[in-house]
Write a protein that holds these residues in place. Structure first.
Motif, short mmCIF file in Angstrom:
data_model
loop_
_atom_site.label_atom_id
_atom_site.label_comp_id
_atom_site.label_asym_id
_atom_site.label_seq_id
_atom_site.Cartn_x
_atom_site.Cartn_y
_atom_site.Cartn_z
N VAL A 11 24.62 38.30 -16.65
CA VAL A 11 23.39 39.08 -16.75
C VAL A 11 23.62 40.52 -16.31
CG1 VAL A 11 21.02 39.32 -15.91
CG2 VAL A 11 21.92 37.05 -16.49
N VAL A 69 15.54 38.71 -14.23
CA VAL A 69 15.78 37.80 -15.35
C VAL A 69 15.67 36.37 -14.82
CG1 VAL A 69 17.47 36.97 -17.05
CG2 VAL A 69 17.29 39.42 -16.56
N LEU A 102 17.71 32.16 -20.56
CA LEU A 102 19.04 32.01 -21.16
C LEU A 102 19.13 30.77 -22.05
CD1 LEU A 102 21.18 33.08 -18.09
CD2 LEU A 102 20.26 34.48 -19.95
N ALA A 150 17.46 33.02 -25.21
CA ALA A 150 18.33 34.15 -25.55
C ALA A 150 19.76 33.66 -25.39
CB ALA A 150 18.05 35.34 -24.63
N GLN A 186 24.88 37.29 -25.81
CA GLN A 186 24.73 38.59 -25.16
C GLN A 186 23.83 39.53 -25.96
OE1 GLN A 186 28.42 40.74 -24.76
NE2 GLN A 186 28.78 40.87 -26.96
N LEU A 246 20.17 38.47 -25.32
CA LEU A 246 19.79 38.85 -23.96
C LEU A 246 19.62 40.36 -23.86
CD1 LEU A 246 19.25 38.12 -21.03
CD2 LEU A 246 21.73 38.18 -20.61
#
Length: 265
Positions: free
Chosen positions: A64, A106, A111, A114, A117, A120
């Motif tokens: 993240v 976050v 995750l 999303a 990468q 996200l």
């Protein structure tokens, strides 16, 4: 000068003195300073860190942080703070946020939706865009002005001999302020953050087409639970996807190579 006159003068002065423009050129009402908003954001973030569990998963945090760093590297310096702080909250919520003062949160549940990468980065770019466009300041300013307007109406009703209708009228006006001003404004901000955020993530080297895939995932995850667009602070999934598809051909070229942020397995 009567209370009604004083409040009318205050409301007019606020509107004249606080006119501004968002990054897309949209007119805004901004009443609070950058330092005020940064202080509010920092206080709220500290409270959240005390009240909500924070993930200790090193690989997850590194992932993240990597995506966030890639996006924020293309954000110009901001008044009120010097660095962005990123915290991963251990929660099943499918959510993320950014606060004035450079605070990014976050939730681990995001995750699951999303899934790479690029997706996200779409979310993080969107949340950062809210900060860049002073959306929190705008919402607080709108609420402040609405409060002044409610006081003006309340005084007018009290002095007009319509006291028996005052409670019902004020309640109806409150509903009108909520659904006629604040929520539509929120939808405008959400759509604006989609566009600004898309530009940010594309400049950072992420794939802008992933924004469409993300919101398709969001639509599937909601399973029809989303409220009607008219009564929501967010655009419908279909509206969001259509707007992003229109914008993707116009996004700026990447200013750096594609990031390589490794999602934990």
């Amino acid at each position: 000068m009567s209370n009604w006159s004083r409040l009318s003068v205050v409301a007019s002065a606020l509107i004249v003195a606080a006119c501004s423009s968002s990054p897309t050129g949209r007119n805004q009402l901004i009443l609070f300073s950058d330092s005020d908003m940064s202080s509010l954001g920092a206080q709220s973030f500290e409270q959240m860190k005390q009240e909500q569990p924070i993930s200790t998963d090193k690989a997850l945090n590194a992932y993240v942080q990597c995506v966030s760093n890639a996006v924020t590297a293309h954000v110009p310096p901001q008044a009120g703070f010097d660095e962005w702080e990123v915290v991963v909250f251990d929660s099943e919520q499918v959510n993320a946020f950014a606060l004035p003062g450079g605070k990014i949160g976050v939730y681990t549940g995001l995750l699951n939706v999303a899934v790479d990468q690029d997706q996200l980065a779409t979310v993080i770019g969107h949340e950062i865009a809210h900060v860049l466009a002073d959306h929190s300041n705008e919402r607080l300013s709108q609420a402040q002005l609405a409060n002044v307007g409610m006081q003006i109406t309340d005084i007018a009703l009290a002095s007009s001999g319509a006291a028996e209708y005052r409670s019902a009228t004020m309640a109806a006006l409150g509903l009108g302020v909520q659904y006629g001003v604040i929520l539509p404004y929120g939808r405008t901000q959400e759509s604006e953050a989609d566009i600004i955020g898309l530009d940010l993530m594309a400049q950072a080297g992420f794939n802008p087409n992933a924004s469409v895939a993300l919101w398709m995932n969001m639509a599937a995850a909601s399973k029809g639970a989303q409220p009607p667009e008219m009564l929501s602070t967010h655009p419908s999934h279909d509206t969001r996807i259509s707007d992003l598809q229109d914008q993707i051909p116009r996004v700026p070229k990447a200013q750096s190579g594609k990031p390589n942020c490794k999602a934990p397995s």
